[in-house]
Design a protein around this motif. Structure first.
Motif, PDB file in Angstrom:
ATOM      1  N   UNK A 211      -3.718   8.168  -9.030  1.00  0.00           N
ATOM      2  CA  UNK A 211      -3.634   7.095 -10.019  1.00  0.00           C
ATOM      3  C   UNK A 211      -2.201   6.561 -10.058  1.00  0.00           C
ATOM      4  N   UNK A 212      -2.013   5.325  -9.587  1.00  0.00           N
ATOM      5  CA  UNK A 212      -0.666   4.748  -9.507  1.00  0.00           C
ATOM      6  C   UNK A 212      -0.061   4.480 -10.876  1.00  0.00           C
ATOM      7  N   UNK A 213      -0.891   4.331 -11.893  1.00  0.00           N
ATOM      8  CA  UNK A 213      -0.379   4.055 -13.233  1.00  0.00           C
ATOM      9  C   UNK A 213       0.045   5.326 -13.969  1.00  0.00           C
ATOM     10  N   UNK A 214      -0.470   6.484 -13.548  1.00  0.00           N
ATOM     11  CA  UNK A 214      -0.179   7.745 -14.235  1.00  0.00           C
ATOM     12  C   UNK A 214       1.159   8.284 -13.748  1.00  0.00           C
ATOM     13  N   UNK A 215       2.241   7.722 -14.261  1.00  0.00           N
ATOM     14  CA  UNK A 215       3.592   8.051 -13.804  1.00  0.00           C
ATOM     15  C   UNK A 215       4.226   9.051 -14.769  1.00  0.00           C
ATOM     16  N   UNK A 216       4.910  10.081 -14.297  1.00  0.00           N
ATOM     17  CA  UNK A 216       5.227  10.341 -12.892  1.00  0.00           C
ATOM     18  C   UNK A 216       4.084  10.967 -12.093  1.00  0.00           C
ATOM     19  N   UNK A 217       3.057  11.496 -12.785  1.00  0.00           N
ATOM     20  CA  UNK A 217       1.916  12.068 -12.083  1.00  0.00           C
ATOM     21  C   UNK A 217       0.775  12.264 -13.070  1.00  0.00           C
ATOM     22  N   UNK A 218      -0.466  12.298 -12.588  1.00  0.00           N
ATOM     23  CA  UNK A 218      -1.574  12.647 -13.482  1.00  0.00           C
ATOM     24  C   UNK A 218      -1.391  14.020 -14.126  1.00  0.00           C
ATOM     25  N   UNK A 219      -0.850  14.989 -13.374  1.00  0.00           N
ATOM     26  CA  UNK A 219      -0.661  16.332 -13.931  1.00  0.00           C
ATOM     27  C   UNK A 219       0.305  16.306 -15.115  1.00  0.00           C
ATOM     28  N   UNK A 220       1.372  15.498 -15.021  1.00  0.00           N
ATOM     29  CA  UNK A 220       2.332  15.411 -16.126  1.00  0.00           C
ATOM     30  C   UNK A 220       1.676  14.787 -17.353  1.00  0.00           C
ATOM     31  N   UNK A 221       0.870  13.759 -17.130  1.00  0.00           N
ATOM     32  CA  UNK A 221       0.180  13.138 -18.269  1.00  0.00           C
ATOM     33  C   UNK A 221      -0.852  14.090 -18.871  1.00  0.00           C
ATOM     34  N   UNK A 222      -1.496  14.868 -18.025  1.00  0.00           N
ATOM     35  CA  UNK A 222      -2.441  15.860 -18.528  1.00  0.00           C
ATOM     36  C   UNK A 222      -1.732  16.868 -19.432  1.00  0.00           C
ATOM     37  N   UNK A 223      -0.530  17.278 -19.052  1.00  0.00           N
ATOM     38  CA  UNK A 223       0.222  18.221 -19.874  1.00  0.00           C
ATOM     39  C   UNK A 223       0.588  17.609 -21.220  1.00  0.00           C
ATOM     40  N   UNK A 224       0.829  16.315 -21.242  1.00  0.00           N
ATOM     41  CA  UNK A 224       1.136  15.651 -22.509  1.00  0.00           C
ATOM     42  C   UNK A 224      -0.080  15.611 -23.420  1.00  0.00           C
ATOM     43  N   UNK A 225      -1.260  15.494 -22.822  1.00  0.00           N
ATOM     44  CA  UNK A 225      -2.483  15.597 -23.622  1.00  0.00           C
ATOM     45  C   UNK A 225      -2.659  17.019 -24.132  1.00  0.00           C
ATOM     46  N   UNK A 226      -2.458  18.003 -23.256  1.00  0.00           N
ATOM     47  CA  UNK A 226      -2.622  19.408 -23.656  1.00  0.00           C
ATOM     48  C   UNK A 226      -1.643  19.807 -24.757  1.00  0.00           C
ATOM     49  N   UNK A 227      -0.482  19.157 -24.793  1.00  0.00           N
ATOM     50  CA  UNK A 227       0.514  19.508 -25.799  1.00  0.00           C
ATOM     51  C   UNK A 227      -0.011  19.267 -27.216  1.00  0.00           C
ATOM     52  N   UNK A 228      -0.886  18.268 -27.378  1.00  0.00           N
ATOM     53  CA  UNK A 228      -1.426  17.975 -28.706  1.00  0.00           C
ATOM     54  C   UNK A 228      -2.889  18.377 -28.841  1.00  0.00           C
ATOM     55  N   UNK A 229      -3.572  18.518 -27.679  1.00  0.00           N
ATOM     56  CA  UNK A 229      -4.966  18.949 -27.696  1.00  0.00           C
ATOM     57  C   UNK A 229      -5.172  20.021 -26.628  1.00  0.00           C
ATOM     58  N   UNK A 230      -4.731  21.254 -26.903  1.00  0.00           N
ATOM     59  CA  UNK A 230      -4.877  22.319 -25.906  1.00  0.00           C
ATOM     60  C   UNK A 230      -6.321  22.622 -25.551  1.00  0.00           C
ATOM     61  N   UNK A 231      -7.250  22.176 -26.393  1.00  0.00           N
ATOM     62  CA  UNK A 231      -8.675  22.378 -26.138  1.00  0.00           C
ATOM     63  C   UNK A 231      -9.288  21.281 -25.278  1.00  0.00           C
TER      64      UNK A 231
END
Length: 270
Positions: A211-231
């Protein structure tokens, strides 16, 4: 969400199927057509609604709402009459992911489950460089403009450039011609994590691995989601770009059904 006085607009809604209501929220410079490769299959398990948001597709133009919070409040009011007062499943793509999260926050217990596909709402992606072109770079002819659209789709929306055929190019041209609201007012807000932190329903987040829009990476954005919604249930789909439900419709349908209707078994989608 801030309290905003809005007057709902009557949206163009595209509906099919029977079952629990599933509301699909399209991306920026888009329309209900963002979902056309998964719509019919999902309608085997749900009553699917794919509206054109205010200022997009066949829906009315937007009032003068440059503020993203005001726009999301307007969308929540406009979508409300389309679906029941309880038991709604929500899916949002890109800009529509940020919008859907805001709607889910506003609707509270009315929403059963929320899925986000390549969502916006993480703020400005400082350092991201997308190699896109504009019509001003051409001789102005329709053929040259089609080349620009094909180039930009390949550069930003898909992992495999071969996905960019005449059908998706025609769709993008139609969507752009029917866009009258700047989605960046919402997509570039740093709002998604705060909205997710205030949503009680289960959350699924899906990214294409390329995903070119998910900067710097999809994994980094996923971690930002997990930070507020670990479930949150998070999936990164290999060999897939931003517009995942177009490039990998079968994979996205399976993920959505597994999350929203685990006992449904519609026909396979390519």
């Amino acid at each position: 969400m801030q309290d905003v006085d809005v007057r709902p607009l009557a949206l163009a809604d595209h509906v099919a199927g029977e079952g629990p209501p599933l509301l699909l929220v399209h991306g920026g410079r888009g329309s209900h057509r963002h979902w056309e490769r998964v719509f019919a299959t999902l309608a085997q398990a749900f009553e699917v609604h794919a509206p054109d948001l205010p200022g997009y597709g066949l829906s009315p133009a937007v009032p003068d709402l440059a503020d993203g919070h005001e726009y999301v409040a307007l969308v929540a009011a406009c979508l409300s009459p389309l679906v029941p007062a309880a038991g709604v499943h929500l899916v949002g793509f890109s800009f529509g992911g940020a919008v859907a999260a805001g709607v889910a926050r506003a609707w509270g217990e009315r929403v059963v489950r929320l899925s986000l596909i390549g969502p916006g709402g993480f703020g400005r992606a400082e350092g991201r460089r997308l190699v896109t072109r504009s019509r001003s770079d051409t001789d102005g002819s329709d053929a040259a403009y089609r080349d620009v659209i094909r180039h930009n789709l390949a550069a930003t929306m898909f992992a495999d450039p071969a996905t960019v055929d005449d059908a998706v190019t025609n769709q993008q041209l139609w969507n752009i011609a029917h866009t009258r609201y700047d989605s960046l007012n919402v997509s570039l807000q740093k709002r998604l994590q705060d909205d997710l932190a205030h949503i009680a329903c289960p959350v699924q987040a899906i990214w294409g691995a390329r995903d070119a829009y998910a900067y710097p990476s999809p994994a980094e954005r996923a971690e930002r989601v997990r930070a507020v919604r670990p479930d949150a249930r998070i999936v990164i789909v290999p060999d897939t770009g931003h517009w995942a439900q177009y490039e990998r419709p079968g994979a996205i349908v399976r993920l959505l059904l597994d999350f929203h209707a685990p006992h449904a078994a519609p026909s396979e989608t390519s």
